[in-house]
Design an enzyme around this catalytic site. Sequence first.
Site, PDB file in Angstrom:
ATOM      1  N   LYS A 190       3.065   6.720  -2.795  1.00 50.10           N
ATOM      2  CA  LYS A 190       1.604   6.629  -2.873  1.00 50.10           C
ATOM      3  C   LYS A 190       1.008   6.617  -1.474  1.00 50.10           C
ATOM      4  CE  LYS A 190      -1.180   3.152  -3.108  1.00 50.10           C
ATOM      5  NZ  LYS A 190      -2.227   3.688  -2.213  1.00 50.10           N
ATOM      6  N   GLY A 242       2.197  -1.197   6.045  1.00 55.84           N
ATOM      7  CA  GLY A 242       0.786  -1.542   5.924  1.00 55.84           C
ATOM      8  C   GLY A 242       0.532  -2.929   6.467  1.00 55.84           C
ATOM      9  N   SER A 243      -0.457  -3.595   5.909  1.00 55.93           N
ATOM     10  CA  SER A 243      -0.860  -4.879   6.475  1.00 55.93           C
ATOM     11  C   SER A 243       0.135  -5.979   6.124  1.00 55.93           C
ATOM     12  CB  SER A 243      -2.248  -5.257   5.969  1.00 55.93           C
ATOM     13  OG  SER A 243      -2.234  -5.342   4.567  1.00 55.93           O
ATOM     14  N   THR A 244       0.182  -6.993   6.965  1.00 55.55           N
ATOM     15  CA  THR A 244       1.102  -8.108   6.726  1.00 55.55           C
ATOM     16  C   THR A 244       0.720  -8.837   5.439  1.00 55.55           C
ATOM     17  OG1 THR A 244       1.675  -8.320   9.040  1.00 55.55           O
ATOM     18  CG2 THR A 244       1.941 -10.290   7.719  1.00 55.55           C
ATOM     19  N   GLY A 247       2.111  -6.914   2.639  1.00 54.63           N
ATOM     20  CA  GLY A 247       3.572  -7.028   2.747  1.00 54.63           C
ATOM     21  C   GLY A 247       4.058  -8.335   2.140  1.00 54.63           C
ATOM     22  N   GLU A 264       7.353  -2.696   6.868  1.00 52.67           N
ATOM     23  CA  GLU A 264       6.964  -2.400   8.252  1.00 52.67           C
ATOM     24  C   GLU A 264       5.495  -2.770   8.341  1.00 52.67           C
ATOM     25  OE1 GLU A 264       5.456  -1.321  11.171  1.00 52.67           O
ATOM     26  OE2 GLU A 264       5.681   0.804  10.731  1.00 52.67           O
ATOM     27  N   CYS A 298       0.264   0.383  14.406  1.00 50.85           N
ATOM     28  CA  CYS A 298       0.856  -0.938  14.186  1.00 50.85           C
ATOM     29  C   CYS A 298       1.501  -1.476  15.457  1.00 50.85           C
ATOM     30  CB  CYS A 298       1.856  -0.892  13.038  1.00 50.85           C
ATOM     31  SG  CYS A 298       3.026   0.440  13.191  1.00 50.85           S
ATOM     32  N   GLU A 395      -4.351  -8.930  14.479  1.00 54.62           N
ATOM     33  CA  GLU A 395      -4.299  -7.479  14.666  1.00 54.62           C
ATOM     34  C   GLU A 395      -5.699  -6.928  14.406  1.00 54.62           C
ATOM     35  OE1 GLU A 395      -2.107  -5.205  11.649  1.00 54.62           O
ATOM     36  OE2 GLU A 395      -1.282  -4.028  13.294  1.00 54.62           O
TER      37      GLU A 395
HETATM   38  P1  NAI Z   1      -3.275  -2.166   3.308  1.00 50.15           P
HETATM   39  O1  NAI Z   1      -2.063  -2.881   3.667  1.00 50.15           O
HETATM   40  O2  NAI Z   1      -4.159  -2.757   2.256  1.00 50.15           O
HETATM   41  O3  NAI Z   1      -2.932  -0.681   2.837  1.00 50.15           O
HETATM   42  C1  NAI Z   1      -1.701  -0.031   3.028  1.00 50.15           C
HETATM   43  C2  NAI Z   1      -1.235   0.587   1.723  1.00 50.15           C
HETATM   44  O4  NAI Z   1      -0.951  -0.421   0.764  1.00 50.15           O
HETATM   45  C3  NAI Z   1      -2.234   1.498   1.045  1.00 50.15           C
HETATM   46  O5  NAI Z   1      -1.547   2.588   0.466  1.00 50.15           O
HETATM   47  C4  NAI Z   1      -2.821   0.624  -0.041  1.00 50.15           C
HETATM   48  O6  NAI Z   1      -3.333   1.353  -1.143  1.00 50.15           O
HETATM   49  C5  NAI Z   1      -1.609  -0.165  -0.468  1.00 50.15           C
HETATM   50  N1  NAI Z   1      -1.880  -1.455  -1.099  1.00 50.15           N
HETATM   51  C6  NAI Z   1      -2.964  -2.255  -0.957  1.00 50.15           C
HETATM   52  N2  NAI Z   1      -2.816  -3.362  -1.690  1.00 50.15           N
HETATM   53  C7  NAI Z   1      -1.615  -3.273  -2.316  1.00 50.15           C
HETATM   54  C8  NAI Z   1      -0.888  -4.134  -3.192  1.00 50.15           C
HETATM   55  N3  NAI Z   1      -1.340  -5.311  -3.563  1.00 50.15           N
HETATM   56  N4  NAI Z   1       0.329  -3.738  -3.612  1.00 50.15           N
HETATM   57  C9  NAI Z   1       0.834  -2.559  -3.194  1.00 50.15           C
HETATM   58  N5  NAI Z   1       0.188  -1.711  -2.396  1.00 50.15           N
HETATM   59  C10 NAI Z   1      -1.025  -2.061  -1.947  1.00 50.15           C
HETATM   60  O7  NAI Z   1      -4.118  -1.939   4.608  1.00 50.15           O
HETATM   61  P2  NAI Z   1      -5.712  -1.786   4.702  1.00 50.15           P
HETATM   62  O8  NAI Z   1      -6.417  -2.792   3.872  1.00 50.15           O
HETATM   63  O9  NAI Z   1      -6.051  -0.398   4.428  1.00 50.15           O
HETATM   64  O10 NAI Z   1      -5.955  -2.132   6.216  1.00 50.15           O
HETATM   65  C11 NAI Z   1      -6.281  -3.472   6.600  1.00 50.15           C
HETATM   66  C12 NAI Z   1      -5.561  -3.877   7.846  1.00 50.15           C
HETATM   67  O11 NAI Z   1      -4.171  -3.789   7.650  1.00 50.15           O
HETATM   68  C13 NAI Z   1      -5.803  -3.005   9.053  1.00 50.15           C
HETATM   69  O12 NAI Z   1      -6.976  -3.321   9.710  1.00 50.15           O
HETATM   70  C14 NAI Z   1      -4.596  -3.314   9.857  1.00 50.15           C
HETATM   71  O13 NAI Z   1      -4.778  -4.517  10.554  1.00 50.15           O
HETATM   72  C15 NAI Z   1      -3.526  -3.473   8.842  1.00 50.15           C
HETATM   73  N6  NAI Z   1      -2.741  -2.230   8.665  1.00 50.15           N
HETATM   74  C16 NAI Z   1      -1.571  -2.138   9.319  1.00 50.15           C
HETATM   75  C17 NAI Z   1      -0.841  -0.977   9.226  1.00 50.15           C
HETATM   76  C18 NAI Z   1       0.448  -0.832   9.927  1.00 50.15           C
HETATM   77  O14 NAI Z   1       0.928   0.274  10.091  1.00 50.15           O
HETATM   78  N7  NAI Z   1       1.084  -1.886  10.338  1.00 50.15           N
HETATM   79  C19 NAI Z   1      -1.304   0.164   8.474  1.00 50.15           C
HETATM   80  C20 NAI Z   1      -2.540  -0.057   7.760  1.00 50.15           C
HETATM   81  C21 NAI Z   1      -3.220  -1.218   7.894  1.00 50.15           C
END
Ligand code: NAI
Length: 789
Positions: A190, A242-244, A247, A264, A298, A395
Amino acid sequence: MNVKEIFETMEYGPAPEGSAEAHEWLDGYGRKFGHFINGEFTKPGKTFASTNPANGEELAQISQAKKGDIDLAVSAARKAQSDWEALSGYERAKYLYAIARQVQKHSRLFAVLETLDNGKPIRESRDLDIPLVARHFYHHAGWAQQRDRLFPDQSAYGVCGQIIPWNFPLLMLSWKIAPALAAGNTVVLKPAEFTSLTALLFAEICQEIGLPKGVVNIVTGDGDAGEAIVNHPGIDKIAFTGSTGVGKAIRKATAGKGKGLSLELGGKSPFIVFEDADLDSAVEGVVDAIWFNQGQVCCAGSRLLVQEAVEERFIKKLKARMETLRVGDPLDKAIDIGALVAPVQVKRVQDLMKKGEEQGAVRHQPDGAVPSNGCFVKPTLYTNVQPANIIAEEEIFGPVLVAMSFRTPDEAVTLANNSKYGLSASIWTENINLALDIAPRVKSGVVWINSTNNFDAAVGFGGYKESGFGREGGKEGMRAYLRPNWELKLKSLGKSTVPAKPKLFATDGIDRTAKLYVGGKQARPDGGYARSVVNADGKLVGEVGEGNRKDIRNAVEAARGALSWGSKPAHTRSQILYYMGENLDYRRSEFADRLREMTGVSAGAAKKEVELSIERLFAFAGWADKYDGAVHNPPVRQMAVAMVEPIGVIGIAAPDESPLLGAVSLLAPSMAMGNTSVLIPSESAPLAMTDFYQILETSDVPGGVVNIVTGAKDELTKTLAEHDGVDAMFYCGDAEGGKKVEQYSVHNLKQTWTNKGKAMDWTDREICEGEYFLERSTQVKNVWVPYGA
Ligand code: NAI
């Protein structure tokens, strides 16, 4: 403007990349997309808009996956999996190679589409994202072909659920799909809801090359769709970037389910500039560290740490360089900083900036204007930042850098490690001795020396601490998509046989009670209670201290205090483990008698358990200086030194069965690799490990390296698994206990190994004397070192 003026200002004109081809591609689908399941695009369902963050224009409508869509995708992946894994490595390699070729062939379309959808400068999508995607598939074609040779007796997990973020949409897809497919898995992936388009174009490539149906399935949607993937019972492994916060939610949701998991997550990475650094190069480094991809990286070097003597000079140079950064239309080839991914991210970044300023940070931004109609944020530098300021801790995921200073190298290390994260670090100095001294001391999965944000498919990437666990890329990355065949053959242990309720009594004056072992000394239990140890016939065979939360906390403190064990020469650790084996050998009959007395096993079985324990100590003594790293050769003038590092403090809840051998089998690899530990012995037969104190004491094991707390296993395990000073947990017990350990570990995202409620055969040398537990006792740090004058 005349030529002379242009020459003087060096102003660029706009140099836009054409986007007609990308728009044509979108038109070809009527700008409305379904999912890609079983080799076909489905009819669009309920949709949401995907917009260009640089101008707010809608690009396409994307389908929101419902549970039924995920079910279909998982069953397509399941159906395809065994045939896919049964192909020869060469066959799978050819498909991966074909994908790499197609990505190269369509690289311009991919790059433009990525930039339209995400807002990143075309310069980056064209020169970095897409070439790295192709490189990832090329590299993994090789792993596919060599899988059976290099990973014997291992199999793919099966169906992998993969959830990726929006900052490197296609690159993260390749990091997930390439190793999964090379290992023989099929996938349901996804993309993030903001950036699905290049994943859908990738699906088209899968069709073009004739990838067998169901091997790659792409479902689109938001976090709810992600959650449905995480909770789907038909998925064997989850890989998430994605976000911690998310995670942690995934760690909790998958606890006890027996699924593979790699996370990650976020970072707040230090960028350390020593006074002897080439300051101009370091300024360019900062530009790449924090303004690359608008800081939505990240591993962005978001915490600038500058040595005091050069701080003023460096900040002045940096500010001057900031004036020359160009913010604007991401399709313009001369742009440095494009748009953030979405208005919600702009707001998040601005809110954090505001809070940081309220806490005293002083903002600096260059003078130039930025376009007003898109998600643009000026490059920003904060000075006067205290380490406890929210912008120094959280972050931000935007083009925002915070600067702090340090005096000595030790202070730099302390500041660098003063973070819940541990993803990457960048070290700038002309003194290679200093750089290589600092690199191992920084708690992060990647270290770049005099460089930053380098990535390669052959070099593992991933974090320590709350930046997650597991590595992507290289051999470590392949391991994350494979599991040993024996794991699947283990029988269930059943419900743990709860030992008869022990009699508790005050210890005062009773010296027969075996005490706890903390910091190299025998210690009375804090609560002043002891418990009786009885054999199968109910006969009293001894007494042990009844440890409590305080005792566990003391033991963790002692273990943390002894972490320098990890930087001792491997030869020293090896020698000490050999001594332990030798000293156990001297007392073999004493230990065998004790085992017989406690567990009622035959004399022969007790003797065998002791003999195997000695052999195991020897095995890991031998491993201590052999399980080590590698030097990778990425396609830039750098070598990447993959160092095998201890994880830190490992909490060990030893199995009830094989009370000596089971505990030694978990303790020895952990010690060999340089970890310190807090061990909870078998609850029903703890005396095997309290007798072990003498072995530790006579073998020169430094105080605090091994700490032993006896008592009620479940209660002690809870305190240990929840403790932030513990970096990893090994747990052996029933399935419910293992599930709880995974749940308790969420707070600091400690790595966990549990027996998943299965009966381990501790006598099996293949399993227990090989690399399996060494791998679980270590993490790989990649240190990138440039060369060339
Ligand atoms: P997010 O962690 O919510 O999104 C990443 C992915 O996870 C997306 O595909 C989203 O649809 C999916 N997702 C969201 N909630 C989920 C759940 N409960 N179960 C499974 N999958 C889920 O990140 P978001 O809200 O878009 O960004 C917020 C903050 O997260 C950013 O400002 C940044 O600080 C951090 N982030 C860090 C990343 C990294 O590479 N370490 C990448 C993206 C965001």
